[in-house]
Write a protein that holds these residues in place. Sequence first.
Motif, mmCIF file in Angstrom:
data_model
loop_
_atom_site.group_PDB
_atom_site.id
_atom_site.type_symbol
_atom_site.label_atom_id
_atom_site.label_comp_id
_atom_site.label_asym_id
_atom_site.label_seq_id
_atom_site.Cartn_x
_atom_site.Cartn_y
_atom_site.Cartn_z
ATOM 1 N N ILE A 24 0.853 -1.180 0.000
ATOM 2 C CA ILE A 24 0.000 0.000 0.000
ATOM 3 C C ILE A 24 0.889 1.231 0.000
ATOM 4 O O ILE A 24 1.757 1.376 0.855
ATOM 5 N N VAL A 59 -8.966 4.453 -3.309
ATOM 6 C CA VAL A 59 -8.179 3.227 -3.488
ATOM 7 C C VAL A 59 -8.063 2.925 -4.974
ATOM 8 O O VAL A 59 -9.051 2.995 -5.709
ATOM 9 N N ILE A 72 -0.990 -0.847 -4.276
ATOM 10 C CA ILE A 72 -2.309 -0.241 -4.136
ATOM 11 C C ILE A 72 -2.106 1.199 -3.695
ATOM 12 O O ILE A 72 -1.493 1.459 -2.649
ATOM 13 N N VAL A 74 -3.494 4.548 -2.124
ATOM 14 C CA VAL A 74 -4.603 5.004 -1.285
ATOM 15 C C VAL A 74 -4.415 6.497 -1.010
ATOM 16 O O VAL A 74 -3.293 6.990 -0.891
ATOM 17 N N TRP A 90 -7.851 5.699 6.866
ATOM 18 C CA TRP A 90 -7.345 4.326 6.852
ATOM 19 C C TRP A 90 -8.448 3.322 7.169
ATOM 20 O O TRP A 90 -8.441 2.203 6.647
ATOM 21 N N VAL A 93 -10.176 2.830 3.951
ATOM 22 C CA VAL A 93 -9.379 1.963 3.080
ATOM 23 C C VAL A 93 -9.547 0.504 3.479
ATOM 24 O O VAL A 93 -9.759 -0.380 2.633
ATOM 25 N N LEU A 97 -10.975 -2.538 0.928
ATOM 26 C CA LEU A 97 -10.103 -3.586 0.397
ATOM 27 C C LEU A 97 -10.649 -4.968 0.728
ATOM 28 O O LEU A 97 -11.299 -5.152 1.760
ATOM 29 N N TYR A 102 -1.683 -6.881 3.895
ATOM 30 C CA TYR A 102 -1.151 -5.694 3.233
ATOM 31 C C TYR A 102 0.011 -5.145 4.063
ATOM 32 O O TYR A 102 0.108 -5.407 5.260
#
Length: 475
Positions: A24, A59, A72, A74, A90, A93, A97, A102
């Motif tokens: 991420i 995202v 990914i 973000v 967060w 996120v 997902l 991650y």
Amino acid sequence: MTFDAGPCLLAKADDRAFEDCLAIRALDQAGFEQWLQTAPPSSRAWVERHQFRPQKGAVLMLPGATDFAPVILVGLGEAGSLQGPDPWGWALVAERLPPGCYFIDGDMPSQAQMMAGLGWALAHYRYDPYLQNQPDRPLRQLIIPDAGARIAAMRDAKAIALVRDLVNSPANDMLPGDLERVARDLAQSWSADIEVICGEQLLAQNFPTIHAVGRASSDAPRLIDIRWGSPDAPRLTLVGKGVCFDSGGLDIKPASGMRLMKKDMGGAAHVLGLAQRIIDDDLPVRLRVLIPAVENAIAGNAFRPGDILRTRKGLSVEIGNTDAEGRLVLCDALAWACEEKPDLLLDFATLTGAARVALGPDLPALFTADHALAESYAKAAIHTGDPLWRLPLWDAYLEYLDSPIADIANAGDSPFAGAITAALYLSRFIEKGQCWAHFDVYAWAQKPRPGRPMGGEAMALRASFEVIKNRYTAS
């Protein structure tokens, strides 16, 4: 009450921890523009095709390339917000997902990693002990490279979850005796001492207003007193309003006003959650937690409008409204707290609707006469992303609580400055020179948002912990 952030926040034991995880890359607006300058053309084209911009919680999965690892993207939104860092992006996120593992790619300061971990963990919080068929909870795991940030995020999440669980508990399972049971279990887990003054003993030991508010309930009123830490350490006392249900008393609330009154012990929940956070970090304080726990019920022995009550401090109080009961239970507890002259005294209470009218449901009101303490809170609120707002202890408004036959009234006839007059009432029971702050909190999330489901909520807890930690561990 067993929320554990451990399964969703992983430590980086070695490089093998990353083998099955996706990277991420978190970007604010400035970081996004920098990233675009170094990204391969194919990645820039992919970003433009999907019109990705680094708004909070955005995202985008980038396809892999031979010269650019799969990642990914973000979004974190704009940097430098006056509200400080924000864990809730967060949380959004994490909710967007799919389940999996991650890790954070690239350099990120420890504080930012802690915020990421906190939001990620709280995205997994649910309150569902009463559901017969509990829904599946998909697990999304995040590797936090900084060990200290991971531990701090887990401890913050644990304290917040404790507050939420207590406030969410229905009153039939969270009356004064139940709150005492929770306090005893926590004290045992903390290796802390606990004493409880219950029922008629409140009168014998001079806590008359706590007794008066709670005496109409079939569950006796009580004053919970927890002590932890070295007796030689600086004294820190936390006082929390523990009105486990508030009918309004004889000045009864309408049904709409009574619906959420299981949360009127939100102040007690806050001081227990804050105590948990302090003890988890083993801060060098002599901690005391005082919780006056009552149910404001209706019966033949309920206290009445027009009654005059004596208080522990000796002041007489005319009852202008039995629904202004929180300040009555707090005033005896605060007076007792001041008798020990703690270095710092904080109280938390779901005290007034007026604070919500002034600041809304998300912003707790801070009252203190200590400007240095207020400044430390203002800085901590920004640094932790845990907002609060100072309102004035405007002495001229004390006249709204004048009584012709008692030293003070618990409520007046004026519709103005309700949060301020409530705080001013409490200030009458604080000894001169005592460093004290009062928090008028809502303790409730009105609507579901990422990491913040509708229900009980902790407010000013993380900012308070930062103030306390800085005050007692500064080098």
